[in-house]
Design a protein around this motif. Structure first.
Motif, PDB file in Angstrom:
ATOM      1  N   GLU A 185       3.617  -6.848   2.545  1.00 52.21           N
ATOM      2  CA  GLU A 185       3.090  -8.002   1.811  1.00 52.21           C
ATOM      3  C   GLU A 185       1.678  -8.312   2.284  1.00 52.21           C
ATOM      4  N   PRO A 186       0.843  -8.833   1.397  1.00 47.89           N
ATOM      5  CA  PRO A 186      -0.484  -9.261   1.861  1.00 47.89           C
ATOM      6  C   PRO A 186      -0.386 -10.595   2.591  1.00 47.89           C
ATOM      7  N   SER A 187      -1.277 -10.789   3.537  1.00 45.76           N
ATOM      8  CA  SER A 187      -1.313 -12.058   4.257  1.00 45.76           C
ATOM      9  C   SER A 187      -2.707 -12.256   4.833  1.00 45.76           C
ATOM     10  N   PHE A 188      -2.897 -13.346   5.556  1.00 48.43           N
ATOM     11  CA  PHE A 188      -4.188 -13.626   6.184  1.00 48.43           C
ATOM     12  C   PHE A 188      -3.987 -13.759   7.687  1.00 48.43           C
ATOM     13  N   ALA A 189      -4.948 -13.251   8.455  1.00 42.87           N
ATOM     14  CA  ALA A 189      -4.812 -13.279   9.910  1.00 42.87           C
ATOM     15  C   ALA A 189      -4.846 -14.715  10.441  1.00 42.87           C
ATOM     16  N   THR A 190      -3.867 -15.054  11.286  1.00 46.04           N
ATOM     17  CA  THR A 190      -3.905 -16.341  11.973  1.00 46.04           C
ATOM     18  C   THR A 190      -4.963 -16.235  13.074  1.00 46.04           C
ATOM     19  N   SER A 191      -5.269 -17.343  13.732  1.00 43.77           N
ATOM     20  CA  SER A 191      -6.329 -17.284  14.742  1.00 43.77           C
ATOM     21  C   SER A 191      -5.925 -16.354  15.889  1.00 43.77           C
ATOM     22  N   ARG A 192      -4.640 -16.385  16.271  1.00 46.79           N
ATOM     23  CA  ARG A 192      -4.194 -15.519  17.378  1.00 46.79           C
ATOM     24  C   ARG A 192      -4.251 -14.041  16.975  1.00 46.79           C
ATOM     25  N   GLU A 193      -3.765 -13.750  15.776  1.00 40.35           N
ATOM     26  CA  GLU A 193      -3.799 -12.361  15.293  1.00 40.35           C
ATOM     27  C   GLU A 193      -5.246 -11.873  15.207  1.00 40.35           C
ATOM     28  N   ALA A 194      -6.105 -12.758  14.690  1.00 38.08           N
ATOM     29  CA  ALA A 194      -7.516 -12.394  14.527  1.00 38.08           C
ATOM     30  C   ALA A 194      -8.149 -12.076  15.877  1.00 38.08           C
ATOM     31  N   GLU A 195      -7.817 -12.890  16.866  1.00 41.04           N
ATOM     32  CA  GLU A 195      -8.397 -12.687  18.194  1.00 41.04           C
ATOM     33  C   GLU A 195      -7.956 -11.336  18.767  1.00 41.04           C
ATOM     34  N   LEU A 196      -6.660 -11.057  18.659  1.00 39.72           N
ATOM     35  CA  LEU A 196      -6.148  -9.798  19.214  1.00 39.72           C
ATOM     36  C   LEU A 196      -6.656  -8.581  18.440  1.00 39.72           C
ATOM     37  N   LEU A 197      -6.761  -8.722  17.134  1.00 46.30           N
ATOM     38  CA  LEU A 197      -7.175  -7.582  16.303  1.00 46.30           C
ATOM     39  C   LEU A 197      -8.696  -7.488  16.146  1.00 46.30           C
ATOM     40  N   THR A 198      -9.409  -8.387  16.795  1.00 44.98           N
ATOM     41  CA  THR A 198     -10.889  -8.474  16.722  1.00 44.98           C
ATOM     42  C   THR A 198     -11.395  -8.502  15.276  1.00 44.98           C
ATOM     43  N   ILE A 199     -10.755  -9.361  14.476  1.00 45.04           N
ATOM     44  CA  ILE A 199     -11.224  -9.594  13.104  1.00 45.04           C
ATOM     45  C   ILE A 199     -11.398 -11.103  12.942  1.00 45.04           C
ATOM     46  N   ASP A 200     -11.988 -11.532  11.835  1.00 44.05           N
ATOM     47  CA  ASP A 200     -12.166 -12.969  11.624  1.00 44.05           C
ATOM     48  C   ASP A 200     -10.836 -13.608  11.218  1.00 44.05           C
ATOM     49  N   GLU A 201     -10.641 -14.852  11.646  1.00 44.19           N
ATOM     50  CA  GLU A 201      -9.463 -15.604  11.211  1.00 44.19           C
ATOM     51  C   GLU A 201      -9.482 -15.666   9.676  1.00 44.19           C
ATOM     52  N   GLY A 202      -8.327 -15.480   9.068  1.00 42.15           N
ATOM     53  CA  GLY A 202      -8.269 -15.535   7.601  1.00 42.15           C
ATOM     54  C   GLY A 202      -8.577 -14.208   6.921  1.00 42.15           C
ATOM     55  N   SER A 203      -8.919 -13.175   7.692  1.00 41.55           N
ATOM     56  CA  SER A 203      -9.166 -11.855   7.080  1.00 41.55           C
ATOM     57  C   SER A 203      -7.881 -11.340   6.459  1.00 41.55           C
ATOM     58  N   PRO A 204      -7.988 -10.517   5.416  1.00 46.58           N
ATOM     59  CA  PRO A 204      -6.762  -9.968   4.837  1.00 46.58           C
ATOM     60  C   PRO A 204      -6.052  -9.009   5.795  1.00 46.58           C
ATOM     61  N   VAL A 205      -4.757  -9.171   5.875  1.00 44.60           N
ATOM     62  CA  VAL A 205      -3.928  -8.264   6.685  1.00 44.60           C
ATOM     63  C   VAL A 205      -2.707  -7.879   5.857  1.00 44.60           C
ATOM     64  N   LEU A 206      -2.008  -6.861   6.302  1.00 39.93           N
ATOM     65  CA  LEU A 206      -0.766  -6.457   5.645  1.00 39.93           C
ATOM     66  C   LEU A 206       0.382  -6.748   6.582  1.00 39.93           C
ATOM     67  N   LEU A 207       1.357  -7.452   6.046  1.00 40.11           N
ATOM     68  CA  LEU A 207       2.524  -7.811   6.842  1.00 40.11           C
ATOM     69  C   LEU A 207       3.631  -6.808   6.511  1.00 40.11           C
ATOM     70  N   LEU A 208       4.031  -6.044   7.516  1.00 39.68           N
ATOM     71  CA  LEU A 208       5.078  -5.042   7.320  1.00 39.68           C
ATOM     72  C   LEU A 208       6.332  -5.505   8.048  1.00 39.68           C
ATOM     73  N   GLU A 209       7.448  -5.386   7.394  1.00 38.35           N
ATOM     74  CA  GLU A 209       8.709  -5.654   8.083  1.00 38.35           C
ATOM     75  C   GLU A 209       9.555  -4.404   7.957  1.00 38.35           C
ATOM     76  N   ARG A 210      10.036  -3.916   9.087  1.00 36.87           N
ATOM     77  CA  ARG A 210      10.831  -2.694   9.055  1.00 36.87           C
ATOM     78  C   ARG A 210      12.144  -2.908   9.798  1.00 36.87           C
ATOM     79  N   THR A 211      13.222  -2.499   9.161  1.00 38.18           N
ATOM     80  CA  THR A 211      14.521  -2.472   9.820  1.00 38.18           C
ATOM     81  C   THR A 211      14.895  -1.009   9.955  1.00 38.18           C
TER      82      THR A 211
END
Ligand code: GLP
Length: 242
Positions: A185-211
């Motif tokens: 699913e598409p999503s936007f980086a939270t501030s913590r995700e952005a910090e860890l991934l070295t991207i801007d907060e709110g940048s587009p990200v892909l949310l993957l869920e795997r079982t």
């Protein structure tokens, strides 16, 4: 290079010229673009016009904008197939990229309703919650939070998570990973995700869920991953059903 008397809008001329330079590799991935002011002066056009051309290329994914750092030629995206069940480490190595993993946290928690449902366990069962930042050639690519049932794993699991989780499961624990169900699913980086991934907060990200299931049909992991939208695209080969 810009023809002001042409019926083709100026922003579009600039946009197409920049695009050509990127496609011909005159501008390599990662190259910083001159500032709006510099480009406006060079082409003798307004900054607004430059901004429009650049914004369109950012929206097309050919350029990336980073707050306070400027605009850059986008890196080529990693094409991730959806046809095979592979690990992050395998995906990277298949492209000649060195995989990396950093354990951000390892906690013993009680499964919430959603996690329990995915792992097919009663809610409140103890699970290991494992957060790892995944790297490709040293660059942060994805943040993965895996949930594994505590009772199904050795106590010292925490000491085996610096590399591939799948290698640990298969080679050290001798379990056979068989299949998985994954959603994207598409999503936007939270501030913590952005910090860890070295991207801007709110940048587009892909949310993957795997079982992921073992060959005896038990679930070995439920994982929520955040992949950088500027570095990934997913591909599937499809055949028409007749
Ligand atoms: C992918 C999947 C995860 C899985 C991981 C294992 O990234 N999205 O669900 O846990 O691969 O990768 P590795 O064996 O490199 O740790």
């Amino acid at each position: 290079m810009i023809q002001k008397d042409s019926p083709i809008p100026i922003y579009y001329q600039l946009q197409e010229q920049l695009k050509e330079m990127i496609e011909n590799e005159e501008l390599d991935p990662g190259t910083p673009l001159p500032s709006e002011r510099e480009m406006a002066e060079k082409y003798e056009i307004s900054r607004m016009t430059v901004r429009q051309a650049v914004t369109n290329l950012v929206n097309e994914g050919l350029l990336t904008r980073s707050k306070g750092r400027g605009t850059f030629v986008a890196e080529e995206k990693i094409e991730q197939t959806l046809m095979k069940l592979t690990s992050f480490s395998e995906d990277m190595r298949a492209r000649g990229i060195e995989p990396g993993s950093k354990l951000i946290s390892f906690e013993e928690v009680q499964a919430d309703a959603n996690t329990a449902k995915h792992l097919s366990i009663p809610p409140d069962t103890y699970v290991f919650q494992i957060s790892r930042l995944r790297f490709g050639d040293g660059e942060p690519m994805a943040l993965e939070v895996s949930y594994l049932v505590k009772d199904r794993l050795p106590e010292d699991t925490v000491n085996h998570l610096e590399n591939s989780l799948y290698d640990y499961i298969e080679q050290q624990l001798g379990l056979a990973i068989d299949r998985a169900r994954q959603t994207i699913e598409p999503s936007f980086a939270t501030s913590r995700e952005a910090e860890l991934l070295t991207i801007d907060e709110g940048s587009p990200v892909l949310l993957l869920e795997r079982t992921t299931f073992l060959s005896d049909n038990t679930v070995i992991e439920y994982v929520k991953s955040v992949y950088r939208g500027d570095r990934y695209k997913f591909i599937a080969d499809m055949k028409r059903q007749r």
